[in-house]
Design an enzyme around this catalytic site. Structure first.
Site, PDB file in Angstrom:
ATOM      1  N   ASP A   1      -1.221  -0.984  -0.839  1.00  0.00           N
ATOM      2  CA  ASP A   1      -2.771  -0.064  -0.726  1.00  0.00           C
ATOM      3  C   ASP A   1      -3.780  -0.654  -1.620  1.00  0.00           C
ATOM      4  OD1 ASP A   1      -1.739   0.231  -2.930  1.00  0.00           O
ATOM      5  OD2 ASP A   1      -1.807   2.086  -2.891  1.00  0.00           O
TER       6      ASP A   1
ATOM      7  N   LYS B   1       0.274  -1.061   7.190  1.00  0.00           N
ATOM      8  CA  LYS B   1       0.710  -0.686   6.354  1.00  0.00           C
ATOM      9  C   LYS B   1       1.645   1.279   6.343  1.00  0.00           C
ATOM     10  CE  LYS B   1      -1.753   2.245   3.755  1.00  0.00           C
ATOM     11  NZ  LYS B   1      -3.616   3.077   2.757  1.00  0.00           N
TER      12      LYS B   1
END
Length: 227
Positions: A145, A126
């Site tokens: 997220d 991420k």
């Protein structure tokens, strides 16, 4: 069983089109002026609000300007400098280690590949995706997220649970040209309307196409998310 792929593609396009209209100027909310600052800010943002990160980095970036500064920092002092950030002691160690690796292996610069970035302390896929997209203009995937995870499941775009599997699933139904903005659109909508505990379905531009709406619709728990 999840929603068929072609249906999910149609659903994804409808969602994206509506959110572009709702949030035309959405973008990353972290403050940074170069790739190193971006990397540091994203590492600090894990399980911490962007607003809090921006408050801390305003002074941090004046004190630590290069990878050498982090590499040579006293770890306890660095932890004190980021006090207020979630897990500040651990993240101080990440930043020092990352500074050392950047100096030793990358000439003090932030690398531009997924593999090199994920080799850094505190950097997962991420974080690497954010740095690649906003630091190097390289889009290899979708940043997943907490907002993207929650909304994509509620909207029936995926039934996967882990960020890695959600990302791979979404990459198959979201047009590649929208991968970067997809995250920002979902973050903006998650913050403004689709709250984790009490989503404002009556104010949502996606309400009529959301299988998890709390209003007078049947909820498909196989493709949405139970409240």
């Amino acid at each position: 069983m999840g929603t068929p792929r072609d249906t999910r593609e149609d659903q994804a396009q409808e969602v994206i089109d509506r959110l572009y209209e709702e949030y035309p100027d959405t973008t990353i909310s972290l403050d940074f002026s170069n790739r190193l600052e971006l990397l540091v800010a994203v590492v600090l943002s894990a399980q911490c609000t962007d607003e809090r990160v921006n408050e801390v980095t305003e002074e941090l970036f004046d004190k630590y300007r290069t990878a050498d500064d982090y590499a040579n920092a006293d770890e306890a002092e660095l932890a004190a400098d980021i006090y207020g950030i979630t897990f500040h002691n651990n993240k101080a160690g990440y930043l020092k280690s990352t500074g050392q690796r950047l100096v030793a292996e990358h000439g003090g610069e932030v690398p531009d590949t997924m593999s090199a970035l994920t080799d850094l302390s505190g950097v997962g896929r991420k974080t690497a995706n954010v740095v690649l997209q906003h630091g190097h203009d390289v889009v290899e995937g979708i940043v997943v997220d907490t907002h993207v995870r929650r909304l994509s499941r509620r909207l029936g775009l995926t039934t996967e649970e882990t960020p890695e599997r959600i990302e791979q699933d979404l990459m198959g139904v979201v047009p590649e040209d929208d991968w970067q903005q997809f995250t920002h659109l979902f973050i903006s909508h998650g913050r403004a309307v689709c709250d984790a505990r009490n989503p404002s379905c009556d104010e949502c531009v996606l309400e009529d196409v959301c299988p998890s709406s709390k209003l007078d619709h049947d909820v498909d728990l196989a493709s949405g998310e139970a409240w």
